[in-house]
Scaffold this active site. Structure first.
Site, PDB file in Angstrom:
ATOM      1  CB  SER A  31      41.345   8.802  40.946  1.00 51.68           C
ATOM      2  OG  SER A  31      42.272   9.846  40.947  1.00 51.68           O
ATOM      3  CG  HIS A  76      37.503   7.478  39.749  1.00 50.01           C
ATOM      4  ND1 HIS A  76      38.198   6.408  39.237  1.00 50.01           N
ATOM      5  CD2 HIS A  76      38.299   8.554  39.584  1.00 50.01           C
ATOM      6  CE1 HIS A  76      39.373   6.820  38.794  1.00 50.01           C
ATOM      7  NE2 HIS A  76      39.456   8.112  38.996  1.00 50.01           N
ATOM      8  CE  LYS A 105      39.580   6.876  35.213  1.00 53.54           C
ATOM      9  NZ  LYS A 105      39.911   8.258  35.418  1.00 53.54           N
TER      10      LYS A 105
HETATM   11  C1  LIG Z   1      40.920   9.078  34.709  1.00 47.06           C
HETATM   12  C2  LIG Z   1      40.551  10.429  35.143  1.00 47.06           C
HETATM   13  C3  LIG Z   1      40.374  11.452  34.216  1.00 47.06           C
HETATM   14  C4  LIG Z   1      40.778  11.286  32.771  1.00 47.06           C
HETATM   15  O1  LIG Z   1      39.878  10.524  32.041  1.00 47.06           O
HETATM   16  P1  LIG Z   1      40.405   9.809  30.704  1.00 47.06           P
HETATM   17  O2  LIG Z   1      39.186   9.532  29.924  1.00 47.06           O
HETATM   18  O3  LIG Z   1      41.143   8.610  31.155  1.00 47.06           O
HETATM   19  O4  LIG Z   1      41.312  10.796  30.029  1.00 47.06           O
HETATM   20  C5  LIG Z   1      39.877  12.644  34.656  1.00 47.06           C
HETATM   21  N1  LIG Z   1      39.602  12.856  35.963  1.00 47.06           N
HETATM   22  C6  LIG Z   1      39.807  11.906  36.883  1.00 47.06           C
HETATM   23  C7  LIG Z   1      39.483  12.190  38.313  1.00 47.06           C
HETATM   24  C8  LIG Z   1      40.304  10.674  36.514  1.00 47.06           C
HETATM   25  O5  LIG Z   1      40.550   9.751  37.438  1.00 47.06           O
END
Ligand SMILES: *Cc1c(COP(=O)(O)O)cnc(C)c1O
Length: 386
Positions: A181, A209, A238
């Site tokens: 990320s 992602h 996302k």
């Molecule tokens: C955003 C993210 C999460 C968390 O997901 P949420 O639904 O926002 O809690 C987990 N792993 C990665 C790699 C992320 O970028």
């Protein structure tokens, strides 16, 4: 010491290090253009990669669910039961990621933390990439496994650790993200799968992602690379533009997580609005090839343009990180961009290592080519300013 005095001392330390955070205020919906602190700006810091966050089909699916079923889920699913929509979305997820079973979670944070904690049984070893997300690190901290951290995306390091620990643990679990990320690079999933097969280890992939963004119909990075992880997690927060997340795996692994993940057992089930929204988003995602192509085109244009301007850009995906170094530089740069109508967030420790603060630039499929070029012009103006 009085609690307030202690906290104020610590806050002053954060501020002195340039690490104090206060979120900006957004009026109206999230989208390609947002109103930030009362000012219109192009949004380049969102995970709304395909621009679905304010899609009417998702909003209406959530409101229909709320008007038919109410908002609350009223307790842990082990106590008050799974609602129909929880099970429907789980069937859809399992089919989409081609795993036998899935379990829906309120957030990706809870899914990763709970699944890794549950699978970290005594006598097991977790090998974790040095850049793994905080939710995975916290799962390791809560679990009972031995933890070894390998250098980011370093297959040879994983091989060494697997060879050195042969026969010493009942279970060895290699834990990685697919698309990183904050670095915007893709983990060597094929190589990791082959190593895990060779050493009888299990592979855990957080596809946060890439879920919705990569692969046929947006099935994710594992599908794109034809890699079958033993456990896969992903978030609806996302590219899906919703909220909620999942853990998918064999029926036995999911049943274990369902019974042992503390972030599932000891929390109120997600509102039925969440699975309803996710189900509507699946319909959009599966037909969004045009948006996926647009996103990649925008990201490539930004990468090329920023590199030509002399900026240090890393990674090779739809996430475009621009390295700056010191925390205060990234904060200052972000302020100067906002003055020019571009909303990009400075990423600082502890999200990234000290001295590697950066801007994390994320286009959305719903930006126009002109908006990408306007953003590049803002970066051109700022060349040499910071
Ligand atoms: C955003 C993210 C999460 C968390 O997901 P949420 O639904 O926002 O809690 C987990 N792993 C990665 C790699 C992320 O970028």
């Amino acid at each position: 010491m009085k609690i307030d005095a202690l906290v104020e001392r610590e806050l002053a330390g954060l501020a002195a290090a340039g690490l104090f955070r206060t979120p900006r205020r957004i009026e109206g919906p999230q989208g390609a253009v947002v109103s930030v602190n009362g000012r219109r700006a192009l949004c380049f810091c969102s995970n709304n990669y395909l621009g679905f966050a304010d899609h009417p089909a998702i909003a209406s699916a959530a409101s229909v669910a709320i008007s038919e079923l109410g908002f609350g889920a009223c307790g842990s699913r082990h106590i008050t039961g799974s609602m129909r929509l929880h099970q429907e979305v789980e069937d859809r997820i399992a089919q989409f990621v081609q795993q036998p079973r899935a379990l829906f979670f309120p957030t990706g944070y809870a899914a990763n933390q709970g699944a890794i904690q549950a699978l970290s049984v005594p006598g097991s070893l977790v090998l974790s990439d040095a850049l793994n997300h905080a939710s995975m690190i916290d799962g390791c901290r809560l679990g009972r496994a031995t933890l070894k951290v390998y250098r980011h995306a370093d297959v040879e390091h994983v091989r060494e650790l697997l060879e050195a620990t042969r026969g010493q643990y009942e279970l060895r679990l290699v834990v990685t993200e697919s698309v990183y990320s904050m670095d915007g690079d893709l983990a060597p999933l094929r190589e990791l799968r082959a190593l895990c097969d060779e050493h009888e280890a299990a592979l855990f992939v957080d596809d946060a992602h890439a879920f919705g963004v990569m692969g046929d119909r947006g099935r994710g990075a594992c599908a794109m690379l034809d890699v079958r992880p033993d456990v896969i997690t992903g978030t609806f927060g996302k590219a899906f533009g919703c909220s909620g997340a999942f853990v998918a795996a064999s029926a036995a692994i999911v049943a274990w997580v369902e019974n042992r993940a503390r972030s599932h057992v000891f929390t109120t089930a997600p509102s039925p609005a969440l699975p309803a929204a996710a189900l509507a988003a699946f319909d959009l995602i599966e037909r969004a090839d045009d948006r996926r192509a647009q996103l990649q085109e925008h990201a490539a244009r930004l990468r090329t343009g920023l590199t030509q301007l002399g900026y240090e850009v890393i990674g090779n995906t739809h996430i475009v990180p621009l390295l700056l170094g010191a925390a205060d530089r990234s904060t200052r740069f972000s302020e100067l961009l906002l003055e020019r109508g571009v909303f990009v967030h400075g990423i600082r420790p502890p999200t990234v290592a000290p001295g590697t603060s950066r801007l994390r630039i994320t286009p959305q499929a719903t930006h126009t080519r002109e908006q990408i070029d306007a953003t590049l012009r803002a970066f051109a103006e700022l060349r040499g300013e910071v």
